[in-house]
Design an enzyme around this catalytic site. Structure first.
Site, PDB file in Angstrom:
ATOM      1  N   LYS A  83       0.911  -1.400  -0.052  1.00  0.00           N
ATOM      2  CA  LYS A  83      -0.076   0.035  -0.078  1.00  0.00           C
ATOM      3  C   LYS A  83       0.953   1.267  -0.047  1.00  0.00           C
ATOM      4  CE  LYS A  83      -3.848  -2.170   2.478  1.00  0.00           C
ATOM      5  NZ  LYS A  83      -4.868  -2.026   1.961  1.00  0.00           N
ATOM      6  N   GLY A 216     -13.986  -5.453   5.981  1.00  0.00           N
ATOM      7  CA  GLY A 216     -15.188  -5.790   6.829  1.00  0.00           C
ATOM      8  C   GLY A 216     -15.319  -7.444   6.631  1.00  0.00           C
TER       9      GLY A 216
END
Lengths: 296, 213
Positions: A83, A216
């Site tokens: 990232k 999630g």
């Protein structure tokens, strides 16, 4: 007469095509990367802290230490992603120099630029970017993203935002499919996306790049639900290594992603996994702590 | 973006004609792209994830994807043994990239414990070009498919490091490395015709299926 070309759109988007039907797992150590590969991950996301820890520890979250990324690349043979902060094109240059397989310009890290995203066409390494709706996805693709993941709400273990975003993207695509040409001009204006990309989506009925779901996913059933809602594959972040039995949970999520439409398999692999990550209800998060609202 | 993956039929792309019945191994990877090309060429396409789904096919495509994942899932869900038996019995099988790895008798740089189905008398090195930054597209001259070069996309692809007596190379890179092979009813390519609109490999494969049918 043979000319070879690296870094073309087809080559960049092609790797995402090969990841379809698979699970990409967040890992913070080479040992976790090994567990992920052994469990059947199609790729790993190398990062310093999983989103749940970024959330609880606070502070500025940045690109990982190059030593850590090198160690993870050395440990596994599947693709390694890493990232960079939104807009932080130098972090992205560093990740390209480290030879990662995909760069995630990610809202999970602290943004480095609140106006501009990275010009992803300038890179040989492909990018994946987050989106909460179709317009955002098309803006990222216009900037050169070769893969999209719906954002969800990372580090919560609450799948509701992931559900909202994949449903939103799918329903906006369906609306485009039923529109006439003249309506598509207005749609492009409202989506704040280039007309050519809007037209392409209307004609093909899908994004021009692979669409994964993230943010999630914590259980095999979560993963299977995202696949039934039209995802090409899933990212699992904190859900695996914040659970009681990461090895078993990782393997179970992989199987549920392949057999997402077979409840008997999802039931079978959901047994005996131990504790799922505790999680946080997104509704209990104050707005400044909602990562999905980063990026535009 | 389809949810009608229920195995056995692929309604969205299945042709109404009674073409050869070709399965696409759908454990992971770009199986829908293969299904689309095969249906376009008139095959009756089904997705294969369970052993019993092998009964109703005359040929099989193993798609691109992650070979270590396909291997693990094939073993976990009881597909490995019937697949090996079908290959031994002469089932035509075409593997692209990960599919080529699955068909190779010997795999180098596999993950610990990774197994292949075998059938092709070749040694294949997994991920032979390096990271994604080394993935590339290029044109290949493949005489078996005609004069027009094949545009080939290599995505962290494998190469055939050595070709045994029973197998025949079909295509090589400029540096001589072998990237396509065939052996009887088996066909393998390091690259991905399914994502470039190139149909000649699938046609070549379907000819094998029709001959056997």
């Amino acid at each position: 007469m043979t000319v070879s070309e690296t870094g073309s759109s087809r080559v960049k988007r092609g790797l995402a095509e090969m990841l379809k039907g698979g699970v990409i797992m967040d890992v913070v150590t080479p040992e976790q990367a090994r567990i992920a590969e052994d469990a059947g991950a199609v790729a790993v996301m190398a990062l310093e802290r999983v989103p749940a820890d970024i959330r609880s520890q606070g502070g500025v979250a940045r690109m990982s230490d190059p030593d850590l990324i090198d160690a993870i690349i050395a440990e596994v043979s599947i693709p390694v992603m890493a990232k960079a902060r939104i807009g932080h094109f130098v972090e992205a240059q560093v990740l390209q120099a480290l030879d990662v397989d995909y760069i995630d310009e990610s809202e999970v890290l602290s943004p480095a630029d609140y106006v501009n995203h990275i010009d992803k066409w300038a890179f040989n390494t492909p990018f994946v970017c987050g989106a909460t709706n179709l317009g955002e996805a098309l803006r990222r693709i216009n900037e050169g993203a070769a893969m999209i993941r719906s954002k969800g709400e990372a580090g919560t273990g609450d799948v509701s935002e992931a559900t909202k975003h994949i449903r939103k993207i799918s329903s906006e695509i369906n609306q485009l499919k039923s529109m006439t040409r003249d309506e598509l001009y207005v749609a492009a204006k409202e989506l704040q996306a280039p007309y050519e990309l809007v037209l392409e989506v209307a004609e093909t009925g899908k994004l021009p790049v692979v669409l994964f779901v993230a943010g999630g996913v914590a259980t095999p059933a979560d993963a299977a639900m995202m696949m039934q809602l039209g995802a090409d594959g899933v990212f699992v972040g904190s859900g695996i290594f914040k659970s009681g039995n990461p090895e078993a949970r990782a393997a179970a999520v992989v199987k549920a992603t392949t057999f997402y439409d077979d409840p008997s398999v999802v039931a079978q692999v959901s047994r005996g996994l131990g504790e799922a990550m505790v999680g946080i209800n997104v509704a209990d998060l104050a707005a400044p702590h909602r990562l999905a609202e980063r990026g535009w | 973006m389809t949810t009608n993956l229920r195995s056995g039929s692929l309604d969205a792309v299945a042709s109404a004609s009674a073409g050869p019945r070709v399965g696409v191994l759908a454990l992971q990877g770009d199986f829908r792209e293969h299904a689309h090309v095969l249906a376009t060429l008139g095959a009756e396409v089904s997705l294969v994830r369970r052993p019993e789904e092998l009964d109703a096919i005359d040929g099989l495509v193993i798609p691109g994807g992650e070979s270590s994942v396909m291997d693990k899932l094939a073993r976990t869900f009881g597909l490995q043994a019937p697949l090996k038996a079908a290959i031994a019995a002469g089932l035509p099988v075409y593997g692209t990239c990960a599919g080529l790895i699955m068909l190779a008798d010997t795999v180098l740089d596999a993950i610990d414990g990774q197994e292949s189905l075998g059938g092709l008398d070749v040694v294949v090195r997994r991920n032979a070009f390096g990271s994604q930054n080394q993935s590339f597209e290029t044109d290949l001259d493949i005489p078996a498919l005609g004069e027009v070069p094949v545009h080939a996309v290599f995505i962290r692809g494998p190469v055939v490091e050595s070709v045994g007596a029973a197998a025949t190379p079909l295509a090589t890179l400029a540096d001589g490395r072998v990237v396509a092979v065939e052996q009887g009813n088996l066909l393998g390519t390091s690259f991905h015709p399914e994502i470039t609109g190139e149909h000649r490999f699938h046609e070549y494969f379907l000819a094998k299926v029709r001959t056997r049918v």
